[in-house]
Design an enzyme around this catalytic site. Structure first.
Site, PDB file in Angstrom:
ATOM      1  N   PRO A   2     -16.101  -4.139  -1.031  1.00 10.13           N
ATOM      2  CA  PRO A   2     -16.711  -3.475   0.125  1.00 10.13           C
ATOM      3  C   PRO A   2     -15.649  -2.854   1.026  1.00 10.13           C
ATOM      4  O   PRO A   2     -14.631  -3.474   1.330  1.00 10.13           O
ATOM      5  CB  PRO A   2     -17.454  -4.613   0.825  1.00 10.13           C
ATOM      6  N   GLU A   3     -15.912  -1.621   1.430  1.00  6.67           N
ATOM      7  CA  GLU A   3     -14.994  -0.889   2.290  1.00  6.67           C
ATOM      8  C   GLU A   3     -15.616  -0.766   3.681  1.00  6.67           C
ATOM      9  O   GLU A   3     -16.620  -1.421   3.978  1.00  6.67           O
ATOM     10  CB  GLU A   3     -14.686   0.474   1.661  1.00  6.67           C
ATOM     11  N   LYS A  59     -11.792  -3.988   7.018  1.00  8.80           N
ATOM     12  CA  LYS A  59     -12.766  -4.505   6.051  1.00  8.80           C
ATOM     13  C   LYS A  59     -13.182  -5.937   6.371  1.00  8.80           C
ATOM     14  O   LYS A  59     -13.782  -6.616   5.528  1.00  8.80           O
ATOM     15  CB  LYS A  59     -12.182  -4.437   4.638  1.00  8.80           C
ATOM     16  N   HIS A  93     -23.986 -19.065  -6.991  1.00  8.33           N
ATOM     17  CA  HIS A  93     -22.761 -18.429  -6.507  1.00  8.33           C
ATOM     18  C   HIS A  93     -22.616 -18.503  -4.991  1.00  8.33           C
ATOM     19  O   HIS A  93     -21.736 -17.836  -4.428  1.00  8.33           O
ATOM     20  CB  HIS A  93     -22.701 -16.976  -6.975  1.00  8.33           C
ATOM     21  N   ARG A 112     -17.165 -14.158  -7.687  1.00  3.69           N
ATOM     22  CA  ARG A 112     -15.783 -14.236  -8.170  1.00  3.69           C
ATOM     23  C   ARG A 112     -14.880 -15.122  -7.308  1.00  3.69           C
ATOM     24  O   ARG A 112     -13.709 -15.289  -7.619  1.00  3.69           O
ATOM     25  CB  ARG A 112     -15.206 -12.824  -8.280  1.00  3.69           C
ATOM     26  N   ARG A 153       6.463  10.498   4.876  1.00  2.00           N
ATOM     27  CA  ARG A 153       6.101   9.587   3.782  1.00  2.00           C
ATOM     28  C   ARG A 153       5.972  10.379   2.481  1.00  2.00           C
ATOM     29  O   ARG A 153       5.231  11.358   2.406  1.00  2.00           O
ATOM     30  CB  ARG A 153       4.815   8.840   4.104  1.00  2.00           C
ATOM     31  N   ARG A 262      -5.037   2.155  -9.110  1.00  2.00           N
ATOM     32  CA  ARG A 262      -6.472   2.314  -8.946  1.00  2.00           C
ATOM     33  C   ARG A 262      -6.927   3.581  -9.653  1.00  2.00           C
ATOM     34  O   ARG A 262      -6.242   4.614  -9.628  1.00  2.00           O
ATOM     35  CB  ARG A 262      -6.860   2.404  -7.461  1.00  2.00           C
TER      36      ARG A 262
END
EC number: 3.2.2.23
Length: 275
Positions: A2-3, A59, A93, A112, A153, A262
């Site tokens: 989740p973002e 988050k 869970h 998880r 950067r 990613r």
């Protein structure tokens, strides 16, 4: 994982269910590693605490309690939170649950077991805040702020967008979508973006995140809001997880590369890498 849009959606859906509720006590814990401080201390400190606010930082879901404490909850890969009847905590869970004074439970379902629940005092909360960059949907996040964050950067812009120390809350899905909307190749060194590109990226970040919140986030696997409802933004992806499918702008096939370990999706025609 989740973002920002998903955690914001969870916070908004939990707020009417949790505000002014009192935590009676720790009802279930079968994965002690998820807790800070250790379970006995945690249980003693949360019992009797009143929930005064429900919010988000980056988050992290934040439940502000009385007496200066904050519950900071990270859903990680598969976690979701629900307010439900006590029997719901018996699901296989569900590894953590709190009894509330209305007879229901706040339950944390996490297949998880990567989720985390930290009870923070004011010093801990300040440290969490300091570890993250600016919130991209606030008025303080301007194109000038973004430019300063990227200055000098040389890392790929996609990797920089994922760095929570630079900008808070953006993850893989929304970094892909924002870069496509801005027309910027994900491998472009962040410090080389032009003024126009920074303005376009700033606009794209805010637009994508706001649209995702309006659609209750993206449900690809486990994500649900505080009522157990799925998000809808996955129906609106332009590039994420669409390798080989036509770009909505130019119909060129979407390609996939790996950036910062990613999966990264982009249009090779709309998002040209300038050498």
């Amino acid at each position: 994982m989740p973002e920002l849009p998903e955690v914001e959606t969870v916070a908004r859906s939990l707020a009417p269910q949790l505000l002014s509720r009192t935590i009676v006590g720790l009802a279930k814990l079968d994965w002690p590693r998820m807790l800070t401080p250790p379970p006995p201390e945690f249980a003693a400190l949360v019992a009797g605490r009143r929930i005064e606010a429900v919010g988000r930082r980056a988050k992290w879901l934040l439940l502000t309690l009385d007496a200066g404490w904050t519950l900071a909850i990270h859903l990680r890969m598969s976690g979701h939170l629900l307010v439900a009847e006590p029997a719901a905590a018996d699901a296989p869970h569900v590894h953590f649950a709190l009894d509330l004074d209305d007879g229901r439970r706040l339950i944390f379902d996490d297949q998880r077991k990567f989720g985390r629940v930290h009870l923070l005092d004011s010093t801990g909360l300040l440290a969490l805040d300091a570890a993250h960059g600016p919130e991209p949907l606030t008025d303080d996040f301007t194109p000038a702020v973004l430019a300063e964050r990227l200055r000098n950067r040389q890392a790929p812009i996609k990797a920089l967008l994922l760095d929570q120390r630079l900008i808070a809350g953006i993850g893989n899905i929304y970094a892909n979508e924002a870069l496509w909307l801005a027309g910027i190749h994900p491998l472009t060194p962040g410090g080389t973006l032009t003024v126009d590109q920074i303005a376009a990226l700033h606009h794209a970040i805010r637009l994508v995140l706001a649209d995702a919140i309006a659609n209750q986030g993206s449900s690809l696997r486990n994500y649900r809001d505080g009522y157990g409802r799925r998000g809808n933004y996955q129906e609106h992806f332009n590039v994420y997880d669409r390798v080989g499918k036509p770009c909505p702008r130019c119909q060129t096939a979407i390609e996939r590369i790996v950036v910062a370990q990613r999966s990264t999706f982009f249009c090779p025609l709309c998002q040209v890498l300038v050498q």
